[in-house]
Design an enzyme around this catalytic site. Sequence first.
Site, PDB file in Angstrom:
ATOM      1  CB  CYS A   2      -0.886  -0.586   1.607  1.00  0.00           C
ATOM      2  SG  CYS A   2      -2.069  -1.438   1.248  1.00  0.00           S
TER       3      CYS A   2
ATOM      4  NE  ARG B  66       4.138   1.490  -1.366  1.00  0.00           N
ATOM      5  CZ  ARG B  66       5.535   0.899  -0.875  1.00  0.00           C
ATOM      6  NH1 ARG B  66       5.940   1.489  -1.992  1.00  0.00           N
ATOM      7  NH2 ARG B  66       5.850   0.201  -0.195  1.00  0.00           N
TER       8      ARG B  66
ATOM      9  CD1 TRP C 242      -3.006  -4.711  -5.165  1.00  0.00           C
ATOM     10  CD2 TRP C 242      -1.429  -5.528  -3.751  1.00  0.00           C
ATOM     11  NE1 TRP C 242      -2.009  -5.897  -5.618  1.00  0.00           N
ATOM     12  CE2 TRP C 242      -1.882  -6.710  -4.581  1.00  0.00           C
ATOM     13  CE3 TRP C 242      -1.071  -6.579  -2.464  1.00  0.00           C
ATOM     14  CZ2 TRP C 242      -1.365  -8.457  -4.524  1.00  0.00           C
ATOM     15  CZ3 TRP C 242      -0.875  -8.008  -1.919  1.00  0.00           C
ATOM     16  CH2 TRP C 242      -1.309  -8.286  -2.973  1.00  0.00           C
TER      17      TRP C 242
ATOM     18  CG  ASN D  95       2.774  -1.084   3.227  1.00  0.00           C
ATOM     19  OD1 ASN D  95       2.428  -1.720   2.439  1.00  0.00           O
ATOM     20  ND2 ASN D  95       3.632  -0.585   2.977  1.00  0.00           N
ATOM     21  N   GLY D  96       1.469  -3.752   4.987  1.00  0.00           N
ATOM     22  CA  GLY D  96       2.417  -4.586   5.146  1.00  0.00           C
ATOM     23  C   GLY D  96       1.265  -5.567   5.668  1.00  0.00           C
TER      24      GLY D  96
ATOM     25  CD  GLU E 203      10.984  -8.110 -18.348  1.00  0.00           C
ATOM     26  OE1 GLU E 203      11.142  -9.792 -17.702  1.00  0.00           O
ATOM     27  OE2 GLU E 203      10.603  -7.110 -18.197  1.00  0.00           O
TER      28      GLU E 203
ATOM     29  CE  LYS F 145       6.830  -5.646 -17.851  1.00  0.00           C
ATOM     30  NZ  LYS F 145       7.863  -6.119 -17.471  1.00  0.00           N
TER      31      LYS F 145
ATOM     32  CD  GLU G 204       3.533  -7.152 -15.809  1.00  0.00           C
ATOM     33  OE1 GLU G 204       4.858  -7.026 -16.080  1.00  0.00           O
ATOM     34  OE2 GLU G 204       3.937  -6.916 -14.171  1.00  0.00           O
TER      35      GLU G 204
ATOM     36  CG  HIS H 112      12.955 -31.439 -25.045  1.00  0.00           C
ATOM     37  ND1 HIS H 112      13.566 -33.111 -25.397  1.00  0.00           N
ATOM     38  CD2 HIS H 112      13.972 -30.666 -25.211  1.00  0.00           C
ATOM     39  CE1 HIS H 112      14.359 -33.120 -25.815  1.00  0.00           C
ATOM     40  NE2 HIS H 112      15.104 -31.622 -25.733  1.00  0.00           N
TER      41      HIS H 112
ATOM     42  CE  LYS I 241       6.787   0.076 -10.451  1.00  0.00           C
ATOM     43  NZ  LYS I 241       7.624  -0.443 -11.946  1.00  0.00           N
TER      44      LYS I 241
HETATM   45  O1  M6R Z   1      11.152  -4.313  -7.010  1.00  0.00           O
HETATM   46  P1  M6R Z   1      11.323  -5.309  -7.649  1.00  0.00           P
HETATM   47  O2  M6R Z   1      12.408  -4.620  -8.235  1.00  0.00           O
HETATM   48  O3  M6R Z   1      12.100  -5.798  -6.171  1.00  0.00           O
HETATM   49  O4  M6R Z   1       9.980  -5.789  -8.043  1.00  0.00           O
HETATM   50  C1  M6R Z   1       9.755  -7.548  -8.109  1.00  0.00           C
HETATM   51  C2  M6R Z   1       9.146  -7.692  -8.842  1.00  0.00           C
HETATM   52  O5  M6R Z   1       7.586  -7.620  -8.818  1.00  0.00           O
HETATM   53  C3  M6R Z   1       9.093  -6.766 -10.242  1.00  0.00           C
HETATM   54  O6  M6R Z   1       9.564  -7.017 -10.929  1.00  0.00           O
HETATM   55  C4  M6R Z   1       7.051  -7.831 -11.030  1.00  0.00           C
HETATM   56  O7  M6R Z   1       8.138  -8.665 -11.666  1.00  0.00           O
HETATM   57  C5  M6R Z   1       7.203  -6.141 -11.986  1.00  0.00           C
HETATM   58  N1  M6R Z   1       5.387  -6.085 -12.012  1.00  0.00           N
HETATM   59  C6  M6R Z   1       7.307  -6.747 -14.034  1.00  0.00           C
HETATM   60  O8  M6R Z   1       6.893  -5.817 -14.601  1.00  0.00           O
END
Ligand code: M6R
Length: 611
Positions: free
Chosen positions: A2, A27, A75, A101-102, A480, A484, A487, A503, A606
């Site tokens: 959050c 966040r 969140w 937060n947490g 990657e 992308k 998500e 395989h 994030k």
């Molecule tokens: O802040 P961080 O780099 O530790 O975050 C790690 C992942 O949560 C972050 O890279 C996540 O996979 C992204 N949303 C990908 O786009």
Amino acid sequence: MCGIVGYAGRRTAVDIVVDGLRRLEYRGYDSAGVAVVGDGELLTEKRAGKLAVLRAALADGALDAGTTGIGHTRWATHGGPTDRNAHPHLSSDNRIAVIHNGIIENFARLRAVLEADGVEFTSDTDTEVVAHLLASIDAPLPEAMRRVSRQLEGAFTLLAVSADNPDMVVGARRNSPLVVGRGDGENFLASDVSAFIAYTREAIELGQDQVVVITPSSIEIIDFAGVPMTGTDFHIDWDLKAAEKGGFDHFMLKEIADQPQAIADTLLGRLTDHGIALDEVRISDQDLRDVTKVFIVACGTAYHSGMVAKYAIEHWTRIPCEVELASEFRYRDPILDSSTLVIAISQSGETMDTLMALRHAKQQKARVLAICNTNGSTIPRESDAVLYTHGGPEIAVASTKAFLTQLVACYLLGLYLAQVRGIMYADEVGAVVRQLQQTPDLLRDLLDQMDPVRKLSRDLSSARQVLFIGRHVGYPVALEGALKLKELAYMHAEGFAAGELKHGPIALIDDDTPVICVVPSPVGNAMMRDKVVSNIQEVRARGARTIVIAEEGDEGVRAYADDLIFVPRVPTLLAPLMTTVPLQILACEIATARGYDVDQPRNLAKSVTVE
Ligand code: M6R
């Protein structure tokens, strides 16, 4: 997970707090709320949904009176994303408001005790217990916060205001981020500095298990035992413009466009006449020479950058290197000792899985080096050494410039290790750094040629699934690209090592399945390039539509490509700096074509500060 903001000053608190929430909305965006202290009472507003819903509710100016306030963007973890679960949460007498937060792991036990005492709860959250516990202690708010914090288990950042202390915001933190902004006649608290950089560039890093009290004219810190503490001052040099969209439709598009500059900034000042200088690395050269094993721990996109780093580190240093998902690392009891170097990669510096992996490594006496983008965050603070990426704030939930700058930091670290261990001479290291220094210009050119990718994305937006294949450093790029797309566009997308497809996963391919193929350089590694071309033929033979990302000049791949995207030639290990970019744009454009919110995809946050 959050975002939280606190303000004590002379301005209209609700304006400052909501402006901070706007910058922290990445966040979490399940709900938002504020509380201000005005005229001896607490005034609150909170709404499920994005910040815009709260803004509309605040338009009548009912909260404009207060100059002390707190705000939260959520969140959801405990309790659904509803109005009643939105923060702030209030004590029964409406005199204390709390945001959090947490996760408070022992909240159920605490709640049962409070309920047995007759306290009525109005939400399903773990947070509400804190408001009632604070109200149950007959002491000033800072002292009550200190005593309550000692009862809590788990990870938390808490902020509270009380109608009885109109000038004061009290915060507490354990395993969750909180930074202080030091202003002139006003002070700030926030999950990260972006919430207050419009007002001050002077910040204070807090330690673990501390309570902080801000008023317009003072900042006081004590630990949970009540001992006065001093935080660590730091200056924020992020450009405020970097945290704005700057004319782009989405933060993500801006951050993709920012990448050449972000790479240049990450490289700035690192190459000297004597090779690479990484002055934030506080592990002695002798200790680096003694390293026998490297582990990289990270999550998501950062994990993919670690996968690329493995190729570079092993190639340049000949030290065995393993890459691990941070969330799995400590559970398999990895073999670590003082000759192990653990590299924790994190954009936010707050990812709980990565932090826990780091702590496990430290307990086992390993040296820990963080690659991080966020000054003042927990992961660099708890590491033996830090290599900062200078990407500037990344606001879009999907990582783009963080990924490329993490790659650059990993390359620099690999070269540095090779230099310190005498495996590469300074001029050899310098030659690679100069190749890295050319990449921002090459990327600018590439970004100018992305119209065909945009056009292609309209074609692909109705696909049922998209597969990605690559070999060597092209494999993490494939992962990657798939991440992308998942998500942002909520499509089934998978990345595979190109040679592994036969395989099993090749069974997924049917007529017109788009397969995005990352092809290695025919100059840098002709054998590997030819192998990938064979893999492309395998999927074409089964009806796939092949979208090929290849190096400029590799005309030979044209025959195997339904769509061909060229990227500039760079050395093989550096290729992800180029090949990733069309995949970022593709995902962003497909998501837009499907009508989704690119910057705030569903279910995500994030910064993932829970395990
Ligand atoms: O802040 P961080 O780099 O530790 O975050 C790690 C992942 O949560 C972050 O890279 C996540 O996979 C992204 N949303 C990908 O786009």
